[in-house]
Scaffold this active site. Sequence first.
Site, PDB file in Angstrom:
ATOM      1  CE  LYS A  49      40.075  32.280  24.148  1.00  0.00           C
ATOM      2  NZ  LYS A  49      41.163  33.416  24.203  1.00  0.00           N
ATOM      3  CE1 TYR A 263      48.270  33.006  19.248  1.00  0.00           C
ATOM      4  CE2 TYR A 263      49.898  31.689  19.843  1.00  0.00           C
ATOM      5  CZ  TYR A 263      48.734  32.330  20.114  1.00  0.00           C
ATOM      6  OH  TYR A 263      48.289  32.050  21.195  1.00  0.00           O
ATOM      7  CE1 TYR A 289      44.807  35.078  20.895  1.00  0.00           C
ATOM      8  CE2 TYR A 289      46.190  34.472  22.889  1.00  0.00           C
ATOM      9  CZ  TYR A 289      45.384  34.218  21.664  1.00  0.00           C
ATOM     10  OH  TYR A 289      45.493  32.796  21.405  1.00  0.00           O
TER      11      TYR A 289
HETATM   12  C1  LIG Z   1      41.856  33.810  23.132  1.00  0.00           C
HETATM   13  C2  LIG Z   1      42.187  35.358  23.343  1.00  0.00           C
HETATM   14  C3  LIG Z   1      41.753  36.213  22.367  1.00  0.00           C
HETATM   15  C4  LIG Z   1      41.126  36.126  21.251  1.00  0.00           C
HETATM   16  O1  LIG Z   1      39.755  35.797  21.412  1.00  0.00           O
HETATM   17  P1  LIG Z   1      38.979  34.853  19.919  1.00  0.00           P
HETATM   18  O2  LIG Z   1      37.672  34.230  20.655  1.00  0.00           O
HETATM   19  O3  LIG Z   1      40.063  33.431  20.017  1.00  0.00           O
HETATM   20  O4  LIG Z   1      39.206  35.327  18.804  1.00  0.00           O
HETATM   21  C5  LIG Z   1      42.112  37.557  22.745  1.00  0.00           C
HETATM   22  N1  LIG Z   1      42.536  37.995  23.802  1.00  0.00           N
HETATM   23  C6  LIG Z   1      42.926  36.892  24.852  1.00  0.00           C
HETATM   24  C7  LIG Z   1      43.774  37.380  25.945  1.00  0.00           C
HETATM   25  C8  LIG Z   1      42.758  35.703  24.567  1.00  0.00           C
HETATM   26  O5  LIG Z   1      43.026  34.766  25.581  1.00  0.00           O
END
Ligand SMILES: *Cc1c(COP(=O)(O)O)cnc(C)c1O
Length: 336
Positions: A49, A263, A289
């Site tokens: 992010k 999720y 993720y």
């Molecule tokens: C938000 C996030 C993702 C996914 O990225 P997007 O741009 O939302 O598709 C992947 N890995 C981590 C650790 C994240 O925090």
Amino acid sequence: MHLARFPRLHFAHLPTPLEPMTQLSKLLGGPNLWIKRDDCTGLAGGGNKTRKLEFLMADAVAQGADTIITQGATQSNHARQTAAIAAKLGLACQILLEDRTEAKDVDYNYNGNVMLDQLFGAPLKKFPGGTDMNAAMEELAAELRADGKKPYIVPGGGSNAIGALGYVHCAMEMLHQADTAGMRIHHVVHATGSAGTQAGLVTGFAGSNSQVPVLGVGVRAPQELQEGNVFKLAQATCEHMGIAGAVKREDVVANCNYIGKGYGFPAESTIDAIELLARTEGILLDPVYSGKGFAGLVDLVRQGHFKPGENVVFVHTGGSQALFGYREAFNLPTYS
Ligand SMILES: *Cc1c(COP(=O)(O)O)cnc(C)c1O
């Protein structure tokens, strides 16, 4: 791809390293596995992010915002990174958390990213799973405006055409690193959720005609929906950059076979993948993720999806701070 045309603040630690995973490549056989360390972007422990927020916060500051509003799941990495940069920029930050898992355990609700959000001084408000979080953010923004404040809404995951520029930039950065090293990138693999990371990467690679295929490993939505979301955002990102049409529908590929129960619920393969990378390369993934993305990569390598000698780059999008919200998901031994 002249990204300095777009307003940006500089706070990420860039470029992030592109490293070989020597032990893991030897163990699995087949392609050469590499890792792009976007878990090391510097802000609040790092993660994907941060790159998006460089562009989003430049927009917020240009608009004269005094309060940032954003939303995410309880253990949102995006919320943590947003709270941190708001603190650094002297902006207030209000975070709306959607309870997507209904987990009752104390670590999930108060440790990990939640603890860090609070350390950065951001007030949190919890909403039931399935709430229209965009509407909730608009409602809060209207209340703040009525109080004379200037709110700026950062969408969930920082995923809009402005935030995605961060991953257009990451694609350029990887190409520069690979070109400098004389290494051809045959595939890029990463975890995809709110779509901004993949939309930015495919825009960067397609817009520069680099012919690097990107595979997003889904963490929430089924394949068709995920690919549709990524393609829509890639089109918007291309338009924002003045290269409308550069990304074709077939450039967007997601594999959503590693989600498990849903999720925020790590599958057995997620836990195995986290332990495998920790024990071969000493690198931490996360249970929501990057652990799922990595489980997908490992399974595809084992299935022979990649050719021996190909260079496959896993983009590590961060998230290890969430591990501390998920201690119970790991079957770790007791000791005395
Ligand atoms: C938000 C996030 C993702 C996914 O990225 P997007 O741009 O939302 O598709 C992947 N890995 C981590 C650790 C994240 O925090």
